[in-house]
Design a protein around this motif. Structure first.
Motif, PDB file in Angstrom:
ATOM      1  N   ALA A  82       0.994  -1.177   0.088  1.00 41.31           N
ATOM      2  CA  ALA A  82       0.107  -0.045  -0.128  1.00 41.31           C
ATOM      3  C   ALA A  82       0.900   1.350   0.096  1.00 41.31           C
ATOM      4  O   ALA A  82       1.874   1.451   0.871  1.00 41.31           O
ATOM      5  N   THR A  83       0.737   2.164  -0.914  1.00 40.09           N
ATOM      6  CA  THR A  83       1.311   3.544  -1.104  1.00 40.09           C
ATOM      7  C   THR A  83       0.292   4.315  -0.378  1.00 40.09           C
ATOM      8  O   THR A  83      -0.641   4.812  -0.787  1.00 40.09           O
ATOM      9  N   ASP A  84       0.703   5.135   0.803  1.00 39.49           N
ATOM     10  CA  ASP A  84      -0.242   5.896   1.613  1.00 39.49           C
ATOM     11  C   ASP A  84       0.595   7.315   1.509  1.00 39.49           C
ATOM     12  O   ASP A  84       0.074   8.293   2.010  1.00 39.49           O
ATOM     13  N   GLY A  85       1.685   7.458   1.021  1.00 39.09           N
ATOM     14  CA  GLY A  85       2.514   8.901   0.907  1.00 39.09           C
ATOM     15  C   GLY A  85       2.123   9.418  -0.105  1.00 39.09           C
ATOM     16  O   GLY A  85       1.268   9.092  -1.164  1.00 39.09           O
ATOM     17  N   ASP A 107       9.605 -12.572 -11.320  1.00 37.08           N
ATOM     18  CA  ASP A 107       8.627 -11.315 -11.978  1.00 37.08           C
ATOM     19  C   ASP A 107       9.240 -10.022 -10.997  1.00 37.08           C
ATOM     20  O   ASP A 107       9.180 -10.312  -9.603  1.00 37.08           O
ATOM     21  N   PRO A 108       9.072  -8.882 -11.425  1.00 41.29           N
ATOM     22  CA  PRO A 108       9.263  -7.675 -10.608  1.00 41.29           C
ATOM     23  C   PRO A 108       7.939  -7.522  -9.952  1.00 41.29           C
ATOM     24  O   PRO A 108       6.936  -7.988 -10.332  1.00 41.29           O
ATOM     25  N   ILE A 109       8.244  -6.804  -8.894  1.00 41.76           N
ATOM     26  CA  ILE A 109       7.030  -6.413  -7.979  1.00 41.76           C
ATOM     27  C   ILE A 109       6.251  -5.139  -8.479  1.00 41.76           C
ATOM     28  O   ILE A 109       7.035  -4.165  -9.020  1.00 41.76           O
ATOM     29  N   THR A 110       5.210  -5.009  -8.255  1.00 39.45           N
ATOM     30  CA  THR A 110       4.428  -3.862  -8.746  1.00 39.45           C
ATOM     31  C   THR A 110       4.066  -2.883  -7.601  1.00 39.45           C
ATOM     32  O   THR A 110       3.568  -3.545  -6.620  1.00 39.45           O
ATOM     33  N   VAL A 111       4.669  -1.657  -7.533  1.00 37.75           N
ATOM     34  CA  VAL A 111       4.256  -0.613  -6.405  1.00 37.75           C
ATOM     35  C   VAL A 111       3.217   0.170  -7.098  1.00 37.75           C
ATOM     36  O   VAL A 111       3.381   0.841  -7.995  1.00 37.75           O
ATOM     37  N   PHE A 116      -3.348   3.625  -3.403  1.00 33.49           N
ATOM     38  CA  PHE A 116      -3.683   2.476  -3.773  1.00 33.49           C
ATOM     39  C   PHE A 116      -2.875   1.117  -2.959  1.00 33.49           C
ATOM     40  O   PHE A 116      -1.852   1.509  -2.566  1.00 33.49           O
ATOM     41  N   ARG A 117      -3.490  -0.103  -2.987  1.00 33.03           N
ATOM     42  CA  ARG A 117      -2.778  -1.087  -2.760  1.00 33.03           C
ATOM     43  C   ARG A 117      -2.994  -2.134  -3.599  1.00 33.03           C
ATOM     44  O   ARG A 117      -3.843  -2.243  -4.583  1.00 33.03           O
ATOM     45  N   ILE A 118      -2.014  -3.292  -3.582  1.00 32.10           N
ATOM     46  CA  ILE A 118      -2.312  -4.330  -4.519  1.00 32.10           C
ATOM     47  C   ILE A 118      -1.611  -5.325  -3.606  1.00 32.10           C
ATOM     48  O   ILE A 118      -0.676  -5.630  -2.814  1.00 32.10           O
ATOM     49  N   GLY A 179      -1.857  -9.885  -9.215  1.00 29.99           N
ATOM     50  CA  GLY A 179      -2.907  -8.714  -8.236  1.00 29.99           C
ATOM     51  C   GLY A 179      -3.572  -7.894  -8.964  1.00 29.99           C
ATOM     52  O   GLY A 179      -3.388  -7.541 -10.179  1.00 29.99           O
ATOM     53  N   ARG A 180      -4.328  -7.095  -8.624  1.00 28.85           N
ATOM     54  CA  ARG A 180      -5.242  -6.074  -8.889  1.00 28.85           C
ATOM     55  C   ARG A 180      -5.157  -4.716  -8.033  1.00 28.85           C
ATOM     56  O   ARG A 180      -5.369  -5.086  -6.872  1.00 28.85           O
ATOM     57  N   VAL A 181      -4.953  -3.720  -8.698  1.00 26.60           N
ATOM     58  CA  VAL A 181      -4.797  -2.491  -7.908  1.00 26.60           C
ATOM     59  C   VAL A 181      -6.067  -2.148  -7.429  1.00 26.60           C
ATOM     60  O   VAL A 181      -7.041  -2.072  -8.206  1.00 26.60           O
TER      61      VAL A 181
END
Length: 185
Positions: A82-85, A107-111, A116-118, A179-181
């Motif tokens: 989760a990106t809250d900043g 695989d790379p990770i999605t930020v 939003f969160r994933i 994942g789904r954002v």
């Protein structure tokens, strides 16, 4: 000596002094390493990452598509980010460590963007001997690679738990998702 050469000489002496100091002091430790366990959130700048669970098996499906079968095992680690900043990190390096060896994620990770969160899976192909003591590592690389924050997430897999898991799930099918954002509420 003219001023142009004097500035260059001072810069060169400063660089040599820094190299000498680094050599004398040795490798700088990673002072921004945070250690957490499964279910406990860890921070990387403006994002939080939580390891939810892990699964193993020899056949891998990603979003219901067959990826392959392994002669060793696939380890899938389910994480929520989760990106809250105010800013989103663009350069996370995700890996794993066990028995003194390092492992790269498939695989790379999605930020996600701020707000939003994933929830997604990070997959490793490892030897059964590397299951016990496996630690997920996530490093947020900034533009200057010094003292970047790093998370070490111990999956909490003891040798006994690894042996039981191998006996029960070694030949299982691992189903993962990219994942789904979603909106982080």
């Amino acid at each position: 000596m003219n001023r142009r050469w004097a500035g260059g000489l001072i810069a060169m002496l400063a660089c040599l002094a820094m190299i000498g100091l680094h050599t004398w002091l040795g490798e700088t430790p990673q002072e921004n390493t945070t250690r957490v366990s499964v279910g406990k959130p860890g921070r990387l700048y403006d994002s939080t990452i939580t390891v939810n669970s892990s699964t193993i098996g020899q056949a891998l499906y990603s979003d219901n598509l067959f990826v392959g079968r392994s002669g060793v095992i696939f380890l899938a680690v389910n994480v929520t980010i989760a990106t809250d900043g105010k800013r989103r990190s663009l350069d996370w390096t995700v890996g794993g460590e066990s028995n003194g060896r390092s492992f790269a994620a498939r695989d790379p990770i999605t930020v996600p963007e701020p707000g939003f969160r994933i929830t997604q899976d990070v997959v490793f192909e490892i030897s059964p001997d590397d299951l016990a003591g496996f630690t997920l590592t996530v490093l947020d690389r900034g533009p200057i690679y010094a003292y970047d924050p790093q998370l070490e997430i111990d999956l909490g897999i003891s040798p006994d738990a690894a042996a039981q898991s191998m006996e029960k799930d070694r030949y299982a099918v691992v189903r993962t998702t990219r994942g789904r954002v979603e909106v982080d509420r």
